[in-house]
Scaffold this motif. Structure first.
Motif, short mmCIF file in Angstrom:
data_model
loop_
_atom_site.label_atom_id
_atom_site.label_comp_id
_atom_site.label_asym_id
_atom_site.label_seq_id
_atom_site.Cartn_x
_atom_site.Cartn_y
_atom_site.Cartn_z
N ILE A 1 -6.51 1.46 -0.02
CA ILE A 1 -5.37 2.54 0.35
C ILE A 1 -4.48 2.94 1.40
O ILE A 1 -5.51 3.04 2.11
N ASP A 2 -4.16 3.24 0.73
CA ASP A 2 -2.85 3.62 2.39
C ASP A 2 -3.81 5.14 3.37
O ASP A 2 -4.06 5.82 2.30
N PRO A 3 -3.20 4.40 4.43
CA PRO A 3 -3.95 5.44 5.40
C PRO A 3 -3.37 7.24 4.98
O PRO A 3 -4.14 8.14 4.98
N MET B 1 1.45 -1.39 0.17
CA MET B 1 0.27 -0.11 -0.29
C MET B 1 0.70 1.00 -0.02
O MET B 1 0.60 2.22 -0.97
N PRO B 2 1.99 1.65 1.00
CA PRO B 2 2.34 2.70 0.62
C PRO B 2 3.49 2.99 -1.08
O PRO B 2 3.80 4.22 -1.24
N ALA B 3 3.97 1.67 -1.49
CA ALA B 3 4.16 2.06 -2.98
C ALA B 3 3.12 2.71 -3.89
O ALA B 3 3.33 3.12 -4.94
N GLU B 4 1.75 1.80 -3.31
CA GLU B 4 0.77 1.48 -4.27
C GLU B 4 0.58 3.79 -3.76
O GLU B 4 -0.26 4.69 -5.05
N ALA B 5 0.49 4.00 -2.90
CA ALA B 5 -0.05 5.22 -2.48
C ALA B 5 1.38 6.49 -3.43
O ALA B 5 1.00 7.48 -3.95
N ALA B 6 2.32 6.08 -3.37
CA ALA B 6 3.37 6.84 -4.15
C ALA B 6 3.10 7.21 -5.54
O ALA B 6 3.37 7.90 -6.28
N LEU B 7 2.46 5.87 -5.72
CA LEU B 7 2.24 5.56 -7.21
C LEU B 7 1.21 6.83 -7.57
O LEU B 7 1.13 8.19 -8.98
N LEU B 8 0.22 6.38 -6.61
CA LEU B 8 -0.97 7.33 -7.38
C LEU B 8 -1.09 8.82 -6.84
O LEU B 8 -1.31 9.21 -7.72
N GLU B 9 -0.34 9.18 -5.54
CA GLU B 9 -0.05 10.67 -5.18
C GLU B 9 0.58 10.91 -6.57
O GLU B 9 0.24 12.50 -7.13
N ARG B 10 1.73 10.41 -7.73
CA ARG B 10 2.13 10.84 -8.47
C ARG B 10 1.05 11.43 -9.73
O ARG B 10 1.51 11.92 -10.99
N ALA B 11 0.42 10.08 -9.72
CA ALA B 11 -0.60 10.36 -11.60
C ALA B 11 -2.19 11.42 -10.74
O ALA B 11 -2.81 11.68 -11.89
N ILE C 1 -9.51 17.83 -5.97
CA ILE C 1 -10.29 17.68 -5.83
C ILE C 1 -9.98 15.89 -5.74
O ILE C 1 -10.74 15.13 -6.76
N ARG C 2 -10.01 15.12 -3.85
CA ARG C 2 -9.91 14.01 -4.07
C ARG C 2 -11.06 13.17 -3.52
O ARG C 2 -11.51 13.40 -2.61
N VAL C 3 -11.10 11.81 -4.27
CA VAL C 3 -12.63 11.23 -3.86
C VAL C 3 -11.57 9.63 -3.49
O VAL C 3 -11.57 9.16 -4.95
N MET C 4 -11.73 9.31 -2.87
CA MET C 4 -11.08 7.60 -2.23
C MET C 4 -12.70 7.20 -2.44
O MET C 4 -13.76 6.92 -1.78
N LEU C 5 -12.56 6.17 -3.02
CA LEU C 5 -13.34 4.77 -3.14
C LEU C 5 -13.27 4.31 -1.46
O LEU C 5 -11.62 3.24 -2.73
N ASP C 6 -14.09 4.23 -1.44
CA ASP C 6 -13.60 2.59 0.13
C ASP C 6 -14.58 2.34 0.79
O ASP C 6 -15.35 2.80 0.60
N GLU C 7 -14.28 1.16 0.70
CA GLU C 7 -15.19 0.41 2.09
C GLU C 7 -16.21 1.25 3.01
O GLU C 7 -17.00 1.07 3.30
N ARG C 8 -15.47 1.90 3.61
CA ARG C 8 -15.85 2.81 5.34
C ARG C 8 -16.26 3.88 4.28
O ARG C 8 -17.31 4.48 4.99
N GLY C 9 -16.18 4.59 3.65
CA GLY C 9 -16.65 5.71 2.63
C GLY C 9 -17.89 6.03 2.73
O GLY C 9 -18.99 5.05 3.77
N THR C 10 -19.06 7.03 2.23
CA THR C 10 -20.23 7.29 2.33
C THR C 10 -20.98 6.73 0.99
O THR C 10 -20.75 6.74 -0.04
#
Length: 156
Positions: free
Chosen positions: A109-111, A52-62, A68-77
């Motif tokens: 997604i990394d916290p 997850m940390p490596a994926e987060a770094a790659l996503l951050e660059r993308a 505006i950032r919207v995460m798809l997350d099972e804990r989301g609204t």
């Protein structure tokens, strides 16, 4: 407002790819008159197995700077389609130039990246394969555009 789907993993040819491409095209046609779009896809892949940390770094660059950032997350609204459409319209009307939806890898997604979100959205309590989650998101983006355009695609 440009819309981005930033996701971990590469989608290969097949029925999911065909559906995703179809909804991206539909969103582009419908959203253009509403100042929504284009919808673009950014795929990242952690080939070194950094988790997850490596994926987060790659996503951050993308992610587009200032998006505006919207995460798809099972804990989301959980949102209804009309409410989702209202959020898109509000972000657009508030002058956002970029809106990015983030779909993590198999472990989520990394916290640290999740904390940077303006919003987290859940597609429901069930777990969906990541490739289907992209299709479902693209369909909801198209549906939101049709709701805002007042077309009969969405019936409630």
């Amino acid at each position: 407002m440009r819309v981005h789907i930033c996701a971990v993993g590469r989608m290969r040819r097949g029925p999911e790819r065909a559906l995703l491409d179809d909804y991206i095209t539909r969103f582009g046609r419908t959203g253009r008159a509403l100042s929504l779009g284009p919808l673009s896809e950014h795929e990242v892949e952690d080939r070194k197995g950094g988790g997850m940390p490596a994926e987060a770094a790659l996503l951050e660059r993308a992610l587009p700077q200032g998006a505006i950032r919207v995460m798809l997350d099972e804990r989301g609204t959980l949102l209804s389609s009309p409410r989702f459409a209202r959020h898109l319209a509000e972000w657009r009307d508030d002058g956002a130039s970029d809106l990015a939806f983030v779909i993590g890898g198999a472990d989520g997604i990394d916290p640290t990246l999740r904390e940077t979100a303006q919003m987290s959205v859940s597609l429901g309590q069930m777990v969906w394969p990541h490739m289907l989650a992209r299709v479902m998101l693209a369909e909801q983006l198209y549906r939101a555009a049709t709701i805002l355009a007042g077309t009969p695609y969405h019936r409630s």
